[in-house]
Design an enzyme around this catalytic site. Structure first.
Site, short mmCIF file in Angstrom:
data_model
loop_
_atom_site.label_atom_id
_atom_site.label_comp_id
_atom_site.label_asym_id
_atom_site.label_seq_id
_atom_site.Cartn_x
_atom_site.Cartn_y
_atom_site.Cartn_z
N SER A 98 34.15 37.27 40.08
CA SER A 98 33.89 38.55 40.73
C SER A 98 33.75 39.74 39.79
O SER A 98 33.19 40.76 40.17
CB SER A 98 35.00 38.85 41.76
OG SER A 98 36.22 39.12 41.11
N LYS A 112 39.82 44.33 40.31
CA LYS A 112 38.55 44.98 40.64
C LYS A 112 38.48 46.33 39.95
O LYS A 112 39.43 46.80 39.33
CB LYS A 112 38.42 45.18 42.16
CG LYS A 112 38.65 43.95 43.01
CD LYS A 112 37.54 42.94 42.90
CE LYS A 112 37.83 41.73 43.80
NZ LYS A 112 36.83 40.65 43.63
#
Length: 257
Positions: free
Chosen positions: A50, A110
């Site tokens: 990701s 993230k």
């Protein structure tokens, strides 16, 4: 008058003293490691694609606990009765953050995209913050391999946030599930997180699974890669290091591209 100790008794006493000293040293080392992990840095591994190409599958990073202060999520045991944050400093847009989504138990890594009060939207793969399109420059085409071994052609872009933070993102296309969204309005005390690998990231764009992340749920700021190995090979399998360890990624900043 006491009887002199025999050589055997002296050896036994000496052996007990050495064992006691060794135990004390081990306990001290464990306490130092616990304090270091609690207050300074905690290691994390990257198991998914990701955040590629910045953080690769098999990267190991250190996250600084002190950057955002301390909460029950940043401590070793979440059962600690601590509400809010102590010595809290809010993250900046563009920071790479380790956090715990609500109500999940897994840690996520993230990038901070939206701050409290911001509006965030994706239109044809382009990021908009507070109604303004974020600069995105095409770098070129490449390929990306995920944790399942699936390789796809991708487009690489350099994205630059309003505060000047610049980084590379990847897109499989500009029409994937989260490439066109409605407006997200970040609530007070929350942050909007997105992965750099836009079409292979489960992040705040999915309100039911990640959503807006409370300030309290931040664990630390990703700072350095200290180890990196292909295909999530366990680091203890040292016989597999030749040909698999990414030596050029070790001891590097996660913000250096």
């Amino acid at each position: 008058m006491s009887k002199p100790m025999s050589d055997t008794e002296k050896k036994k006493k000496s052996g007990k003293g050495e064992l006691r000293e060794t135990i004390v040293i081990l306990i001290q080392a464990l306490l130092i490691a616990l304090v270091f992990r609690t207050l300074a840095f905690e290691p994390f591994s990257i198991p998914t694609a990701s955040m590629q190409s910045n953080l690769l599958i098999g990267d190991y990073i250190l996250a600084s606990k002190y950057s955002y202060g301390y909460s029950r999520y940043s401590l070793p045991f979440t059962e600690v009765p601590l509400n809010g944050r102590v010595l809290g400093n809010e993250p900046q847009r563009g920071d790479i953050v380790v956090f715990r989504p609500v109500p999940q138990t897994d840690n996520y890594v993230k990038r901070v995209i939206g701050l409290p009060g911001d509006t965030v939207q994706m239109i044809d793969g382009i990021l908009y913050i507070n109604g303004e399109a974020i600069d995105r420059e095409l770098i070129g085409r490449s390929e990306d391999r995920d944790s399942n071994g699936l390789t796809l052609p991708i487009m690489e872009y350099r994205e630059t946030l309003p505060n000047g933070v610049s980084y590379t993102i990847q897109e499989v296309s500009n029409t994937a599930e989260y490439d066109n969204t409605g407006e997200y309005v970040v609530p007070p005390g929350h942050f909007f997180m997105m992965g750099d690998n836009r079409d292979r990231s489960l992040d705040s764009r999915s309100l039911n699974t990640v959503g807006y992340v409370p300030f309290e749920n931040l664990i630390g700021k990703a700072q350095w890669r200290f180890f990196s190995i292909n295909d999530n090979i366990p680091p203890w399998q040292v016989w597999r290091w030749p040909g698999n360890v990414r030596w050029d990624r070790m001891f590097t900043s996660v913000y250096a591209e």
